[in-house]
Motif scaffolding. Structure first.
Motif, PDB file in Angstrom:
ATOM      1  N   LEU A 157       1.290  -1.381   0.148  1.00 15.54           N
ATOM      2  CA  LEU A 157      -0.018  -0.487   0.115  1.00 15.54           C
ATOM      3  C   LEU A 157       0.583   1.477  -0.280  1.00 15.54           C
ATOM      4  CD1 LEU A 157      -2.571   1.514   0.076  1.00 15.54           C
ATOM      5  CD2 LEU A 157      -2.438   1.270   2.742  1.00 15.54           C
ATOM      6  N   ASP A 158       2.210   1.690   0.898  1.00 14.60           N
ATOM      7  CA  ASP A 158       2.913   2.848   0.729  1.00 14.60           C
ATOM      8  C   ASP A 158       3.626   2.574  -0.565  1.00 14.60           C
ATOM      9  OD1 ASP A 158       2.304   2.908   3.119  1.00 14.60           O
ATOM     10  OD2 ASP A 158       4.196   1.822   4.037  1.00 14.60           O
ATOM     11  N   ALA A 159       4.260   1.860  -1.118  1.00 13.46           N
ATOM     12  CA  ALA A 159       4.670   1.607  -2.616  1.00 13.46           C
ATOM     13  C   ALA A 159       3.116   2.027  -3.158  1.00 13.46           C
ATOM     14  CB  ALA A 159       4.684   0.456  -2.654  1.00 13.46           C
ATOM     15  N   HIS A 160       2.107   1.579  -3.543  1.00 11.45           N
ATOM     16  CA  HIS A 160       1.509   2.208  -4.175  1.00 11.45           C
ATOM     17  C   HIS A 160       0.813   3.868  -4.312  1.00 11.45           C
ATOM     18  CE1 HIS A 160      -2.461   2.066  -7.021  1.00 11.45           C
ATOM     19  NE2 HIS A 160      -2.890   2.495  -6.213  1.00 11.45           N
ATOM     20  N   ASN A 161       0.555   3.932  -2.903  1.00 16.33           N
ATOM     21  CA  ASN A 161       0.771   5.154  -2.515  1.00 16.33           C
ATOM     22  C   ASN A 161       2.064   6.712  -3.116  1.00 16.33           C
ATOM     23  OD1 ASN A 161      -1.909   4.981  -1.953  1.00 16.33           O
ATOM     24  ND2 ASN A 161      -0.837   4.363   0.672  1.00 16.33           N
ATOM     25  N   ALA A 162       3.196   6.134  -2.296  1.00 15.65           N
ATOM     26  CA  ALA A 162       4.331   6.812  -3.303  1.00 15.65           C
ATOM     27  C   ALA A 162       4.419   7.266  -4.072  1.00 15.65           C
ATOM     28  CB  ALA A 162       5.066   6.671  -2.023  1.00 15.65           C
ATOM     29  N   LEU A 163       4.290   6.046  -5.478  1.00  9.29           N
ATOM     30  CA  LEU A 163       4.150   5.496  -7.017  1.00  9.29           C
ATOM     31  C   LEU A 163       3.484   7.132  -7.018  1.00  9.29           C
ATOM     32  CD1 LEU A 163       4.913   1.765  -7.795  1.00  9.29           C
ATOM     33  CD2 LEU A 163       6.744   3.927  -7.699  1.00  9.29           C
ATOM     34  N   SER A 164       2.478   6.667  -6.642  1.00 11.81           N
ATOM     35  CA  SER A 164       0.196   7.189  -7.102  1.00 11.81           C
ATOM     36  C   SER A 164       1.006   8.687  -7.065  1.00 11.81           C
ATOM     37  CB  SER A 164      -0.354   7.112  -6.031  1.00 11.81           C
ATOM     38  OG  SER A 164      -0.479   5.547  -6.740  1.00 11.81           O
ATOM     39  N   VAL A 165       1.551   8.947  -5.823  1.00 13.20           N
ATOM     40  CA  VAL A 165       1.969  10.527  -5.171  1.00 13.20           C
ATOM     41  C   VAL A 165       3.481  11.597  -6.193  1.00 13.20           C
ATOM     42  CG1 VAL A 165       1.879  12.797  -3.842  1.00 13.20           C
ATOM     43  CG2 VAL A 165       0.473  10.617  -2.906  1.00 13.20           C
ATOM     44  N   PHE A 166       3.642  10.549  -6.195  1.00 14.22           N
ATOM     45  CA  PHE A 166       5.684  11.219  -7.198  1.00 14.22           C
ATOM     46  C   PHE A 166       4.952  11.558  -8.097  1.00 14.22           C
ATOM     47  CE2 PHE A 166       8.557  10.115 -10.330  1.00 14.22           C
ATOM     48  CZ  PHE A 166       8.918  10.757  -9.632  1.00 14.22           C
ATOM     49  N   GLY A 167       4.155  10.667  -9.142  1.00 10.86           N
ATOM     50  CA  GLY A 167       3.367  10.987 -10.755  1.00 10.86           C
ATOM     51  C   GLY A 167       2.081  11.686 -10.722  1.00 10.86           C
ATOM     52  N   LEU A 168       1.365  11.879 -10.211  1.00  8.93           N
ATOM     53  CA  LEU A 168       0.295  12.546  -9.994  1.00  8.93           C
ATOM     54  C   LEU A 168      -0.022  13.644 -11.181  1.00  8.93           C
ATOM     55  CD1 LEU A 168      -2.689  11.961  -9.333  1.00  8.93           C
ATOM     56  CD2 LEU A 168      -2.585  13.255  -7.174  1.00  8.93           C
ATOM     57  N   PRO A 169       0.603  14.194 -11.114  1.00  5.44           N
ATOM     58  CA  PRO A 169       0.633  15.409 -12.075  1.00  5.44           C
ATOM     59  C   PRO A 169       0.460  15.430 -13.582  1.00  5.44           C
ATOM     60  CG  PRO A 169       1.739  16.642  -9.586  1.00  5.44           C
ATOM     61  CD  PRO A 169       1.704  15.191 -10.493  1.00  5.44           C
ATOM     62  N   PHE A 170       1.210  13.652 -13.775  1.00  2.00           N
ATOM     63  CA  PHE A 170       2.095  13.005 -15.002  1.00  2.00           C
ATOM     64  C   PHE A 170       0.693  12.034 -15.614  1.00  2.00           C
ATOM     65  CE2 PHE A 170       3.923  10.056 -17.028  1.00  2.00           C
ATOM     66  CZ  PHE A 170       4.521  10.822 -18.392  1.00  2.00           C
ATOM     67  N   HIS A 171       0.250  11.511 -14.662  1.00  2.00           N
ATOM     68  CA  HIS A 171      -0.471  10.697 -14.431  1.00  2.00           C
ATOM     69  C   HIS A 171      -2.082  11.171 -15.298  1.00  2.00           C
ATOM     70  CE1 HIS A 171       1.975   8.167 -11.804  1.00  2.00           C
ATOM     71  NE2 HIS A 171       2.401   8.375 -12.734  1.00  2.00           N
ATOM     72  N   ALA A 172      -1.930  11.829 -14.470  1.00  2.00           N
ATOM     73  CA  ALA A 172      -3.785  12.778 -15.189  1.00  2.00           C
ATOM     74  C   ALA A 172      -3.353  13.106 -16.372  1.00  2.00           C
ATOM     75  CB  ALA A 172      -4.049  13.834 -13.694  1.00  2.00           C
ATOM     76  N   MET A 173      -2.268  14.127 -16.621  1.00  2.00           N
ATOM     77  CA  MET A 173      -2.005  14.503 -17.605  1.00  2.00           C
ATOM     78  C   MET A 173      -2.325  13.997 -18.999  1.00  2.00           C
ATOM     79  SD  MET A 173       0.616  15.768 -19.990  1.00  2.00           S
ATOM     80  CE  MET A 173       2.247  14.935 -19.401  1.00  2.00           C
ATOM     81  N   ILE A 174      -0.957  12.205 -19.118  1.00  2.00           N
ATOM     82  CA  ILE A 174      -1.163  11.465 -19.847  1.00  2.00           C
ATOM     83  C   ILE A 174      -2.409  10.589 -19.956  1.00  2.00           C
ATOM     84  CG2 ILE A 174      -0.289   9.339 -18.534  1.00  2.00           C
ATOM     85  CD1 ILE A 174       1.732  10.758 -21.715  1.00  2.00           C
ATOM     86  N   THR A 175      -3.364  10.670 -19.167  1.00  2.00           N
ATOM     87  CA  THR A 175      -4.198  10.022 -19.253  1.00  2.00           C
ATOM     88  C   THR A 175      -5.240  10.924 -20.177  1.00  2.00           C
ATOM     89  OG1 THR A 175      -3.837   8.762 -16.755  1.00  2.00           O
ATOM     90  CG2 THR A 175      -6.297   8.447 -18.037  1.00  2.00           C
ATOM     91  N   TYR A 176      -5.305  11.628 -19.417  1.00  2.00           N
ATOM     92  CA  TYR A 176      -6.461  13.125 -20.236  1.00  2.00           C
ATOM     93  C   TYR A 176      -5.979  13.055 -21.837  1.00  2.00           C
ATOM     94  CZ  TYR A 176      -9.128  17.324 -21.025  1.00  2.00           C
ATOM     95  OH  TYR A 176      -9.350  18.013 -21.606  1.00  2.00           O
ATOM     96  N   THR A 177      -4.550  13.604 -22.059  1.00  2.00           N
ATOM     97  CA  THR A 177      -4.298  13.505 -22.841  1.00  2.00           C
ATOM     98  C   THR A 177      -4.221  12.854 -24.116  1.00  2.00           C
ATOM     99  OG1 THR A 177      -2.308  13.226 -22.225  1.00  2.00           O
ATOM    100  CG2 THR A 177      -2.669  15.305 -22.636  1.00  2.00           C
TER     101      THR A 177
END
Length: 538
Positions: free
Chosen positions: A193-213
């Motif tokens: 869970l910690d790994a999942h959270n850290a990876l999600s927060v670290f790249g959150l702006p990128f993940h949102a951007m890459i999915t939307y674009t």
């Protein structure tokens, strides 16, 4: 809870948590494959070079004007009568020229043919037939073995679920900033869970951007009704295409023969405007006819938009007819979104940043899938005999995560080991990818789960680590020669294969040390009689 008590209503976070879990699980295997192959695609040109080892290292970028002249001369010989030729010139990341042309009288998928050309001679390259890194690029948004439109619809469906998972995941987390700095090593479910959270927060702006674009790149497919309502006549639709693409459509020929003016001179005019090496493509319609047109389009270097910019020339005279430097606000917005997704505007450092954060996104999806099984295994009445749904998810996780790495490495092995004169060789490289992936799925079903994880992770380690050695014995491009000649493309791919092998070895070691913790079954607590029930019994 006492008998007769009202159940507590579910809060917004609990509801969003359920949505996050199921949105991620139902499409997680597709999303993992899309993320991983998309991540590799940021270096697809370099990978394509590595998969054509017969071609010499490109120390300097050849002059685009001279290359265009040589390729057009060749196309006049091998594709006469075609209504359209389109030539992509090499750049700093690509050591070959590519071209496609319309086949007279053909329709559908056979309406076009394509080939790669040696920029120094203008002739077709004499290297092994391969799809190169383009296979991974196209797989990540349209998959394979299915109609292209079906694949793109499926990719869009998964991307929408990804967007839902991102938004619901943000709402679910109470301490999203603290999660970035929290990792408890060796704590089983807590660590996942910690790994999942850290990876999600670290790249959150990128993940949102890459999915939307990513959705924006195919918005005309997913929501065509707006353009269908606004642009009804052929002329209006042609104007829409001109706003979105530099790919000019062939009009009607005049029927009057006229020699094509020197293409090299037209490209030089474009070089004077946009820079010597900032040319992307030269497209010619009706070459040899008085109605011929030549467009020279600008490259992506140094601009955060892929909106079309090109110079249009009269083919028979070389006279400049139009210079398109900008498009409307809506088309420009779409061009910026598209460019953000592709990341081609940046230099090597920017591309590596895209690669690293995208790899973190891949790990985010992977850890989410694994955490689903780790969390539920602790609650199983008999972990040795899990229920059917749990087994399906667990085995698909193994095949989708570890198996995909082996399949991708298998395609590179096929690139080196298949006979160079094998008919449909490029297709057989791709077939090998899916055959290996299918075998890994069967292996995951037949073996105990932990043994399957370990065996596939170690197999991925070996397959990746040995590829540079296979390269030594099957090509003339060993690592030491690449280093001596300053060929950083080949040296970089070999080094990355070893880095990925080390990553899989680390995962295999961690998996071997992991022991599932099973919570003891809770003893049933006798219910206390409520006053009302006691009264009833009395």
């Amino acid at each position: 809870m006492s008998i007769g008590a009202e159940p507590h209503p579910r809060g917004i976070r609990q509801t969003m948590s359920d949505l996050h879990i199921w949105a991620g699980l139902l499409t997680g295997w597709f999303l993992y494959a899309m993320f991983l192959t998309g991540t590799v695609s940021y270096f697809k040109d370099e990978l394509s070079q590595w998969m054509r080892p017969e071609l010499q290292h490109q120390a300097e970028v050849p002059d685009p004007a001279g290359v265009a002249r040589r390729i057009v001369d060749e196309l006049q010989v091998i594709a006469p009568g075609s209504t359209q030729w389109s030539v992509g010139v090499p750049d700093a990341r690509n050591n070959v020229a590519n071209a496609f042309w319309r086949v007279p009288g053909a329709e559908g998928r056979r309406a076009f043919q394509s080939a790669t050309f040696d920029p120094t001679t203008g002739h077709k390259v004499s290297s092994r037939e391969t799809a190169g890194g383009d296979f991974f690029y196209r797989f990540h948004f349209q998959f394979h073995y299915m109609p292209v439109l079906w694949g793109r619809w499926l990719a869009g469906f998964c991307a929408m679920f990804m967007l839902v998972a991102i938004v619901s995941g943000v709402i679910t987390h109470k301490k999203i900033f603290v999660d970035f700095f929290t990792f408890r090593w060796g704590k089983g479910q807590r660590s996942w869970l910690d790994a999942h959270n850290a990876l999600s927060v670290f790249g959150l702006p990128f993940h949102a951007m890459i999915t939307y674009t990513g959705l924006v790149t195919l918005m005309a497919l997913y929501m065509p009704w707006g353009s269908q309502t606004a642009f009804k006549t052929p002329a209006e639709r042609q104007q829409l295409i001109a706003e979105l693409s530099a790919f000019i459509q062939p009009g009607k020929p005049s029927g009057q023969k006229a020699a094509l003016a020197p293409v090299e001179d037209m490209v030089r005019q474009a070089q004077a405007r946009w820079g010597h090496d900032n040319i992307n493509r030269v497209t010619i319609t009706h070459g040899g006819d008085a109605a011929a047109r030549v467009s020279v389009s600008r490259g992506d270097q140094g601009r955060a938009s892929v909106s079309p910019q090109y110079m249009l020339f009269e083919g028979s005279t070389g006279q400049l007819l139009e210079t398109k430097d900008h498009v409307g606000p809506a088309a420009e917005t779409r061009g910026v979104m598209y460019a953000l997704h592709l990341g081609r505007f940046g230099d090597t450092v920017t591309r590596w940043l895209y690669f690293i954060v995208s790899l973190a996104g891949t790990a985010m999806v992977g850890t989410g899938l694994v955490m689903w099984t780790v969390k539920r295994r602790q609650k199983l009445p008999n972990p040795d005999k899990p229920y059917f749904g749990f087994r399906v998810v667990e085995r698909l996780n193994i095949a989708a995560i570890a198996g995909l790495s082996i399949a991708m490495a298998g395609m590179l092995w096929a690139n080196r080991l298949l006979p160079t004169d094998l008919p449909d060789r490029a297709a057989w490289e791709i077939h090998t990818f899916f055959i290996v992936w299918g075998l890994m799925c069967v292996h995951a079903v037949l073996r105990p789960a932990k043994r399957a994880w370990l065996e596939q992770l170690w197999l991925a380690t070996a397959a990746l680590a040995l590829l540079p050695l296979v390269n030594v014995f099957t090509t003339q491009r060993p690592l030491w020669r690449s280093l001596a000649e300053g060929d950083w493309v080949f040296a970089g791919v070999d080094g990355m294969l070893w880095a990925l092998a080390a990553l899989h070895a680390m995962l295999a070691i961690r998996t071997a040390r992991h022991s599932a913790k099973v919570r003891p079954a809770r003893r049933a607590t006798p219910l206390r009689p409520t006053p009302s029930s006691a009264g009833e019994r009395a």
